[in-house]
Scaffold this motif. Structure first.
Motif, PDB file in Angstrom:
ATOM      1  N   ILE A  53       0.744  -1.365   0.225  1.00  0.00           N
ATOM      2  CA  ILE A  53      -0.068  -0.045  -0.161  1.00  0.00           C
ATOM      3  C   ILE A  53       0.213   1.299  -0.139  1.00  0.00           C
ATOM      4  CG2 ILE A  53      -1.684   1.511   1.388  1.00  0.00           C
ATOM      5  CD1 ILE A  53      -2.674  -1.140   2.077  1.00  0.00           C
ATOM      6  N   MET A  54       1.521   1.069   0.828  1.00  0.00           N
ATOM      7  CA  MET A  54       2.759   2.720   0.877  1.00  0.00           C
ATOM      8  C   MET A  54       3.627   2.680  -0.098  1.00  0.00           C
ATOM      9  SD  MET A  54       1.575   3.814   3.250  1.00  0.00           S
ATOM     10  CE  MET A  54       2.976   4.887   3.100  1.00  0.00           C
ATOM     11  N   LEU A  55       3.746   1.658  -1.140  1.00  0.00           N
ATOM     12  CA  LEU A  55       5.305   2.393  -2.458  1.00  0.00           C
ATOM     13  C   LEU A  55       4.071   2.890  -3.312  1.00  0.00           C
ATOM     14  CD1 LEU A  55       6.655  -1.168  -2.979  1.00  0.00           C
ATOM     15  CD2 LEU A  55       8.002   1.315  -1.792  1.00  0.00           C
ATOM     16  N   PRO A  56       2.614   2.824  -3.448  1.00  0.00           N
ATOM     17  CA  PRO A  56       1.922   3.476  -4.795  1.00  0.00           C
ATOM     18  C   PRO A  56       2.285   4.772  -3.669  1.00  0.00           C
ATOM     19  CG  PRO A  56       0.588   1.393  -4.484  1.00  0.00           C
ATOM     20  CD  PRO A  56       2.158   1.227  -3.119  1.00  0.00           C
ATOM     21  N   LEU A  57       1.264   4.800  -2.332  1.00  0.00           N
ATOM     22  CA  LEU A  57       1.186   6.073  -2.148  1.00  0.00           C
ATOM     23  C   LEU A  57       3.046   7.082  -1.694  1.00  0.00           C
ATOM     24  CD1 LEU A  57      -1.395   5.823   0.563  1.00  0.00           C
ATOM     25  CD2 LEU A  57      -1.744   6.524  -1.086  1.00  0.00           C
ATOM     26  N   THR A  58       3.648   6.440  -2.292  1.00  0.00           N
ATOM     27  CA  THR A  58       4.722   6.902  -1.772  1.00  0.00           C
ATOM     28  C   THR A  58       5.037   7.805  -3.151  1.00  0.00           C
ATOM     29  OG1 THR A  58       5.444   5.888   0.063  1.00  0.00           O
ATOM     30  CG2 THR A  58       7.615   7.149  -1.060  1.00  0.00           C
ATOM     31  N   ALA A  59       4.764   6.403  -4.399  1.00  0.00           N
ATOM     32  CA  ALA A  59       5.267   7.354  -5.757  1.00  0.00           C
ATOM     33  C   ALA A  59       4.168   8.455  -6.118  1.00  0.00           C
ATOM     34  CB  ALA A  59       5.359   5.897  -6.347  1.00  0.00           C
ATOM     35  N   ILE A  60       3.205   8.367  -5.651  1.00  0.00           N
ATOM     36  CA  ILE A  60       1.728   9.495  -6.010  1.00  0.00           C
ATOM     37  C   ILE A  60       2.238  10.941  -5.371  1.00  0.00           C
ATOM     38  CG2 ILE A  60      -0.263  10.164  -5.834  1.00  0.00           C
ATOM     39  CD1 ILE A  60      -0.684   7.303  -5.984  1.00  0.00           C
ATOM     40  N   LEU A  61       3.198  10.620  -3.484  1.00  0.00           N
ATOM     41  CA  LEU A  61       3.593  11.922  -3.803  1.00  0.00           C
ATOM     42  C   LEU A  61       5.076  12.674  -3.908  1.00  0.00           C
ATOM     43  CD1 LEU A  61       3.978  13.937  -0.889  1.00  0.00           C
ATOM     44  CD2 LEU A  61       5.718  12.137   0.412  1.00  0.00           C
ATOM     45  N   VAL A  62       6.509  11.583  -4.645  1.00  0.00           N
ATOM     46  CA  VAL A  62       6.905  11.808  -5.347  1.00  0.00           C
ATOM     47  C   VAL A  62       6.841  12.539  -6.587  1.00  0.00           C
ATOM     48  CG1 VAL A  62       9.408  11.082  -6.378  1.00  0.00           C
ATOM     49  CG2 VAL A  62       8.980   9.953  -3.806  1.00  0.00           C
ATOM     50  N   LEU A  63       5.561  11.477  -7.179  1.00  0.00           N
ATOM     51  CA  LEU A  63       5.222  12.791  -8.846  1.00  0.00           C
ATOM     52  C   LEU A  63       5.302  13.886  -8.585  1.00  0.00           C
ATOM     53  CD1 LEU A  63       4.781  12.029 -11.505  1.00  0.00           C
ATOM     54  CD2 LEU A  63       2.874  11.076 -10.872  1.00  0.00           C
ATOM     55  N   ILE A  64       3.944  14.052  -7.216  1.00  0.00           N
ATOM     56  CA  ILE A  64       3.385  15.328  -7.409  1.00  0.00           C
ATOM     57  C   ILE A  64       4.151  16.591  -6.694  1.00  0.00           C
ATOM     58  CG2 ILE A  64       1.584  16.354  -5.572  1.00  0.00           C
ATOM     59  CD1 ILE A  64      -0.221  14.427  -5.229  1.00  0.00           C
ATOM     60  N   THR A  65       5.121  16.365  -5.455  1.00  0.00           N
ATOM     61  CA  THR A  65       6.414  17.036  -5.767  1.00  0.00           C
ATOM     62  C   THR A  65       6.733  17.803  -6.781  1.00  0.00           C
ATOM     63  OG1 THR A  65       7.515  15.635  -4.815  1.00  0.00           O
ATOM     64  CG2 THR A  65       6.117  16.119  -3.366  1.00  0.00           C
ATOM     65  N   PHE A  66       6.969  16.597  -7.738  1.00  0.00           N
ATOM     66  CA  PHE A  66       8.102  16.570  -8.592  1.00  0.00           C
ATOM     67  C   PHE A  66       7.854  17.399  -9.206  1.00  0.00           C
ATOM     68  CE2 PHE A  66       9.326  15.670 -13.234  1.00  0.00           C
ATOM     69  CZ  PHE A  66      10.781  15.731 -13.102  1.00  0.00           C
ATOM     70  N   ARG A  67       5.931  17.254  -9.902  1.00  0.00           N
ATOM     71  CA  ARG A  67       5.768  17.896 -10.957  1.00  0.00           C
ATOM     72  C   ARG A  67       4.822  19.794 -10.180  1.00  0.00           C
ATOM     73  NH1 ARG A  67       3.192  16.679 -15.339  1.00  0.00           N
ATOM     74  NH2 ARG A  67       1.230  18.137 -15.519  1.00  0.00           N
ATOM     75  N   THR A  68       5.532  19.635  -8.811  1.00  0.00           N
ATOM     76  CA  THR A  68       4.715  21.328  -8.344  1.00  0.00           C
ATOM     77  C   THR A  68       6.343  21.859  -7.538  1.00  0.00           C
ATOM     78  OG1 THR A  68       3.348  20.234  -6.334  1.00  0.00           O
ATOM     79  CG2 THR A  68       2.266  20.197  -8.201  1.00  0.00           C
ATOM     80  N   THR A  69       7.481  21.523  -7.805  1.00  0.00           N
ATOM     81  CA  THR A  69       8.705  22.275  -7.174  1.00  0.00           C
ATOM     82  C   THR A  69       8.973  23.836  -7.874  1.00  0.00           C
ATOM     83  OG1 THR A  69       9.121  19.951  -6.064  1.00  0.00           O
ATOM     84  CG2 THR A  69      10.329  21.958  -6.183  1.00  0.00           C
ATOM     85  N   ARG A  70       8.673  24.527  -7.557  1.00  0.00           N
ATOM     86  CA  ARG A  70       9.204  25.773  -7.745  1.00  0.00           C
ATOM     87  C   ARG A  70      10.979  25.691  -8.359  1.00  0.00           C
ATOM     88  NH1 ARG A  70       9.174  29.747  -3.050  1.00  0.00           N
ATOM     89  NH2 ARG A  70      11.437  29.315  -2.918  1.00  0.00           N
TER      90      ARG A  70
END
Length: 81
Positions: A53-70
């Motif tokens: 469960i945590m692997l996909p949640l972590t991948a989603i978190l990384v993807l969101i931070t990657f796309r929304t980092t200034r």
């Protein structure tokens, strides 16, 4: 300024995102922390289920931070952008 949302500040040294700089970033981090705590509370004794469960949640978190980092993710040596 980019046309993408900027929810996280870049790290000063290294590559990646730092702390959130917008309320949306804080919501993402809070959701991830709550999901992780709930996952551990429910499946704490079952390591494989928790990891599954945590692997996909972590991948989603990384993807969101990657796309929304200034300024995006790139190697930084401590200079101001």
């Amino acid at each position: 300024m980019s046309d993408r949302p900027e929810w996280f500040a870049p790290k000063r040294y290294g590559m990646g995102a730092g702390l959130p700089i917008a309320w949306q970033g804080w919501v993402v981090v809070a959701f991830y922390a709550a999901a992780a705590a709930l996952c551990v509370a429910i499946f704490g004794g079952h390591d494989r289920v928790t990891i599954a469960i945590m692997l996909p949640l972590t991948a989603i978190l990384v993807l969101i931070t990657f796309r929304t980092t200034r300024g995006g993710w790139r190697w930084r040596w401590g200079e101001e952008d």
